[in-house]
Design a protein around this motif. Structure first.
Motif, PDB file in Angstrom:
ATOM      1  N   GLY A   1      40.654  44.377  48.649  1.00 35.14           N
ATOM      2  CA  GLY A   1      39.370  44.974  49.006  1.00 35.14           C
ATOM      3  C   GLY A   1      39.464  46.358  49.602  1.00 35.14           C
ATOM      4  O   GLY A   1      38.438  46.984  49.875  1.00 35.14           O
ATOM      5  N   ALA A   2      40.692  46.882  49.803  1.00 33.96           N
ATOM      6  CA  ALA A   2      40.819  48.206  50.434  1.00 33.96           C
ATOM      7  C   ALA A   2      42.188  48.822  50.153  1.00 33.96           C
ATOM      8  O   ALA A   2      42.392  49.475  49.133  1.00 33.96           O
ATOM      9  N   SER A   3      43.164  48.599  51.036  1.00 35.35           N
ATOM     10  CA  SER A   3      44.418  49.351  51.004  1.00 35.35           C
ATOM     11  C   SER A   3      45.290  49.027  49.797  1.00 35.35           C
ATOM     12  O   SER A   3      45.874  49.929  49.186  1.00 35.35           O
ATOM     13  N   GLY A   4      45.410  47.756  49.449  1.00 33.25           N
ATOM     14  CA  GLY A   4      46.217  47.403  48.285  1.00 33.25           C
ATOM     15  C   GLY A   4      45.646  47.986  47.012  1.00 33.25           C
ATOM     16  O   GLY A   4      46.376  48.517  46.162  1.00 33.25           O
ATOM     17  N   GLN A   5      44.351  47.884  46.854  1.00 35.46           N
ATOM     18  CA  GLN A   5      43.709  48.450  45.671  1.00 35.46           C
ATOM     19  C   GLN A   5      43.871  49.968  45.623  1.00 35.46           C
ATOM     20  O   GLN A   5      44.060  50.549  44.548  1.00 35.46           O
ATOM     21  N   ALA A   6      43.820  50.632  46.777  1.00 33.19           N
ATOM     22  CA  ALA A   6      44.035  52.075  46.817  1.00 33.19           C
ATOM     23  C   ALA A   6      45.442  52.423  46.337  1.00 33.19           C
ATOM     24  O   ALA A   6      45.644  53.411  45.608  1.00 33.19           O
ATOM     25  N   ILE A   7      46.422  51.617  46.728  1.00 35.32           N
ATOM     26  CA  ILE A   7      47.800  51.856  46.282  1.00 35.32           C
ATOM     27  C   ILE A   7      47.951  51.520  44.798  1.00 35.32           C
ATOM     28  O   ILE A   7      48.687  52.197  44.066  1.00 35.32           O
TER      29      ILE A   7
ATOM     30  N   PRO B   1      38.703  29.385  43.527  1.00 32.52           N
ATOM     31  CA  PRO B   1      39.091  30.459  44.453  1.00 32.52           C
ATOM     32  C   PRO B   1      38.850  30.106  45.908  1.00 32.52           C
ATOM     33  O   PRO B   1      37.813  29.550  46.272  1.00 32.52           O
ATOM     34  N   ASN B   2      39.827  30.469  46.727  1.00 33.17           N
ATOM     35  CA  ASN B   2      39.816  30.160  48.150  1.00 33.17           C
ATOM     36  C   ASN B   2      40.508  31.322  48.855  1.00 33.17           C
ATOM     37  O   ASN B   2      41.640  31.681  48.489  1.00 33.17           O
ATOM     38  N   PRO B   3      39.871  31.950  49.842  1.00 34.08           N
ATOM     39  CA  PRO B   3      40.507  33.080  50.521  1.00 34.08           C
ATOM     40  C   PRO B   3      41.895  32.757  51.064  1.00 34.08           C
ATOM     41  O   PRO B   3      42.756  33.635  51.128  1.00 34.08           O
ATOM     42  N   LYS B   4      42.144  31.497  51.437  1.00 38.02           N
ATOM     43  CA  LYS B   4      43.449  31.102  51.974  1.00 38.02           C
ATOM     44  C   LYS B   4      44.575  31.319  50.969  1.00 38.02           C
ATOM     45  O   LYS B   4      45.734  31.447  51.347  1.00 38.02           O
ATOM     46  N   TYR B   5      44.229  31.328  49.676  1.00 36.67           N
ATOM     47  CA  TYR B   5      45.258  31.419  48.637  1.00 36.67           C
ATOM     48  C   TYR B   5      45.538  32.853  48.191  1.00 36.67           C
ATOM     49  O   TYR B   5      46.329  33.062  47.258  1.00 36.67           O
ATOM     50  N   VAL B   6      44.890  33.837  48.819  1.00 34.37           N
ATOM     51  CA  VAL B   6      45.143  35.234  48.446  1.00 34.37           C
ATOM     52  C   VAL B   6      45.513  36.111  49.644  1.00 34.37           C
ATOM     53  O   VAL B   6      45.778  37.307  49.474  1.00 34.37           O
ATOM     54  N   VAL B   7      45.543  35.543  50.847  1.00 39.19           N
ATOM     55  CA  VAL B   7      45.772  36.334  52.062  1.00 39.19           C
ATOM     56  C   VAL B   7      47.085  37.122  51.976  1.00 39.19           C
ATOM     57  O   VAL B   7      48.134  36.590  51.608  1.00 39.19           O
ATOM     58  N   GLY B   8      47.005  38.396  52.309  1.00 39.46           N
ATOM     59  CA  GLY B   8      48.179  39.258  52.329  1.00 39.46           C
ATOM     60  C   GLY B   8      48.557  39.826  50.984  1.00 39.46           C
ATOM     61  O   GLY B   8      49.523  40.589  50.879  1.00 39.46           O
ATOM     62  N   SER B   9      47.798  39.509  49.947  1.00 43.69           N
ATOM     63  CA  SER B   9      48.156  39.931  48.589  1.00 43.69           C
ATOM     64  C   SER B   9      47.075  40.800  47.970  1.00 43.69           C
ATOM     65  O   SER B   9      45.965  40.904  48.478  1.00 43.69           O
ATOM     66  N   ASN B  10      47.416  41.367  46.814  1.00 49.70           N
ATOM     67  CA  ASN B  10      46.473  42.201  46.067  1.00 49.70           C
ATOM     68  C   ASN B  10      45.787  41.411  44.950  1.00 49.70           C
ATOM     69  O   ASN B  10      45.168  42.004  44.065  1.00 49.70           O
ATOM     70  N   TYR B  11      45.879  40.099  45.000  1.00 46.29           N
ATOM     71  CA  TYR B  11      45.278  39.287  43.945  1.00 46.29           C
ATOM     72  C   TYR B  11      43.786  39.058  44.178  1.00 46.29           C
ATOM     73  O   TYR B  11      43.313  39.014  45.312  1.00 46.29           O
ATOM     74  N   CYS B  12      43.085  38.885  43.055  1.00 46.97           N
ATOM     75  CA  CYS B  12      41.713  38.382  43.070  1.00 46.97           C
ATOM     76  C   CYS B  12      41.692  37.132  42.213  1.00 46.97           C
ATOM     77  O   CYS B  12      42.024  37.183  41.017  1.00 46.97           O
ATOM     78  N   ASP B  13      41.349  36.008  42.824  1.00 48.69           N
ATOM     79  CA  ASP B  13      41.215  34.754  42.084  1.00 48.69           C
ATOM     80  C   ASP B  13      39.769  34.581  41.657  1.00 48.69           C
ATOM     81  O   ASP B  13      38.841  34.758  42.465  1.00 48.69           O
ATOM     82  N   ILE B  14      39.574  34.210  40.393  1.00 48.13           N
ATOM     83  CA  ILE B  14      38.224  34.041  39.840  1.00 48.13           C
ATOM     84  C   ILE B  14      38.124  32.677  39.172  1.00 48.13           C
ATOM     85  O   ILE B  14      39.020  32.277  38.417  1.00 48.13           O
ATOM     86  N   GLY B  15      37.052  31.962  39.460  1.00 43.38           N
ATOM     87  CA  GLY B  15      36.794  30.672  38.832  1.00 43.38           C
ATOM     88  C   GLY B  15      35.370  30.610  38.317  1.00 43.38           C
ATOM     89  O   GLY B  15      34.450  31.133  38.951  1.00 43.38           O
ATOM     90  N   VAL B  16      35.186  29.987  37.167  1.00 39.68           N
ATOM     91  CA  VAL B  16      33.869  29.909  36.532  1.00 39.68           C
ATOM     92  C   VAL B  16      33.506  28.446  36.288  1.00 39.68           C
ATOM     93  O   VAL B  16      34.299  27.689  35.722  1.00 39.68           O
ATOM     94  N   VAL B  17      32.310  28.058  36.724  1.00 42.70           N
ATOM     95  CA  VAL B  17      31.822  26.689  36.531  1.00 42.70           C
ATOM     96  C   VAL B  17      30.447  26.761  35.870  1.00 42.70           C
ATOM     97  O   VAL B  17      29.576  27.528  36.302  1.00 42.70           O
TER      98      VAL B  17
END
Length: 330
Positions: A301-307, A265-281
């Motif tokens: 984290g806020a508006s997209g999730q509210a919608i 997961p990298n914040p650069k890969y989710v900007v502008g979207s409603n996705y949450c990327d999760i990685g487990v090591v």
């Protein structure tokens, strides 16, 4: 359906307008702001020059099927009771109704809660954990952005471990549009600054929703949007990749990443979207598991999730209006 946004001049208000404007089932019926009363929306949000919206004065009788409250903490609790009396569905993006124990809320936020009778009525607005409750709700409390990243990272491990240490890196927009000395560009640019070294108020939400004993440290970093949560679970080293995939198999906005560091997961890969990327090591040598999660703090984290919650409340497909892929590069 008609949607109104109370307190629409800040960052979360802007993203609510941006996303709802292209939602196929929604007409924005009102946006309110005391500061910009009577002015066109682009006076607060210059990117919206083409929208024919104007800020109006708040009234509890606004013509809407759903009302989003994008107000500062402690302001929503003054308005929610009268709005619910009108029969409208309410989604509050503030922290006022997130915590179910009023004593913990008052200690965490340093204020007296004026509507404690509505705390139990508010459904915690995290669809991945409370989807069925949200479908039946007329009042939803939006989640904290750091809390969203932490809870989604840890929820599949409930009952498997007891304690977690969370290190969170947070972009500047999480501080809101008014800013402070710590969000001033010369102080933030090219910098990583611990601003909540041993306790962050969102950790109470994480504890409430996961049952973990949470120790949390938050850092302000040189990003506009984005959160990266790194969760260390000591004395636990099971391979839980399948567990995560099974837990989130019906959650359209959760993406489980490969373990390769290039794709974690990298914040650069989710900007502008409603996705949450999760990685487990898994670190078998040191008997620990590390879980990473990345979100856009203003969307998932806020508006997209509210919608996303609104869609569930009105029987719409959960992804409606939120299908846009992340912006990259951004």
């Amino acid at each position: 359906m008609k949607a109104a946004i109370i307190g629409a001049s800040g960052y979360t208000g802007a993203d609510l307008i941006r996303i709802l404007d292209s939602h196929p089932d929604i007409e924005i019926s009102a946006i309110t702001s005391r500061k910009y009363l009577g002015k066109s929306v682009w006076k607060a949000h210059p990117s919206m020059r083409n929208l024919k919206l104007r800020f109006t004065e708040y009234t509890k009788d606004v013509d809407a099927d759903v009302i989003f409250l994008a107000l500062p903490h402690t302001a929503s609790m003054e308005k929610v009771p009268e709005l619910l009396e009108t029969g409208v569905k309410v989604i509050d993006l503030s922290a006022d109704f997130r915590l179910k124990d009023v004593k913990i809320w008052e200690k965490t936020y340093g204020a007296k809660h004026t509507a404690p009778n509505l705390i139990e009525k508010a459904v915690y607005g995290l669809p991945e954990l409370h989807r069925e409750e949200i479908k039946k709700a007329d009042f939803v409390s939006g989640t904290g952005c750091e809390a969203t990243a932490g809870i989604l990272a840890l929820a599949p491990l409930q009952g498997k471990a007891d304690k977690v240490i969370i290190d969170v890196k947070v972009g500047g927009s999480a501080a809101g549009s008014t800013g402070n000395a710590g969000t001033h560009y010369p102080a933030r640019a090219g910098n990583v600054r611990p601003y909540a070294p041993v306790k962050h108020r969102h950790q109470e939400e994480i504890k409430q929703e996961t049952g973990f004993e949470v120790s949390m440290t938050a850092h302000a970093v040189d990003l506009v949007r984005g959160i990266l949560a790194t969760c260390h679970i000591p004395n636990f080293s099971e391979d839980v990749s399948k567990l995560y995939r099974d837990f989130y198999k019906d959650s359209p906005f959760i993406r489980i990443t490969p373990k390769d560091p290039k794709f974690l997961p990298n914040p650069k890969y989710v900007v502008g979207s409603n996705y949450c990327d999760i990685g487990v090591v898994t670190d078998e040598e040191h008997k620990r598991t590390v879980v990473f999660s990345a979100i856009d703090n203003l969307v998932k984290g806020a508006s997209g999730q509210a919608i996303q919650c609104m869609n569930l409340m009105f029987g719409l497909k959960e992804e409606t209006g939120l299908e846009a892929l992340p912006l990259y590069p951004a």
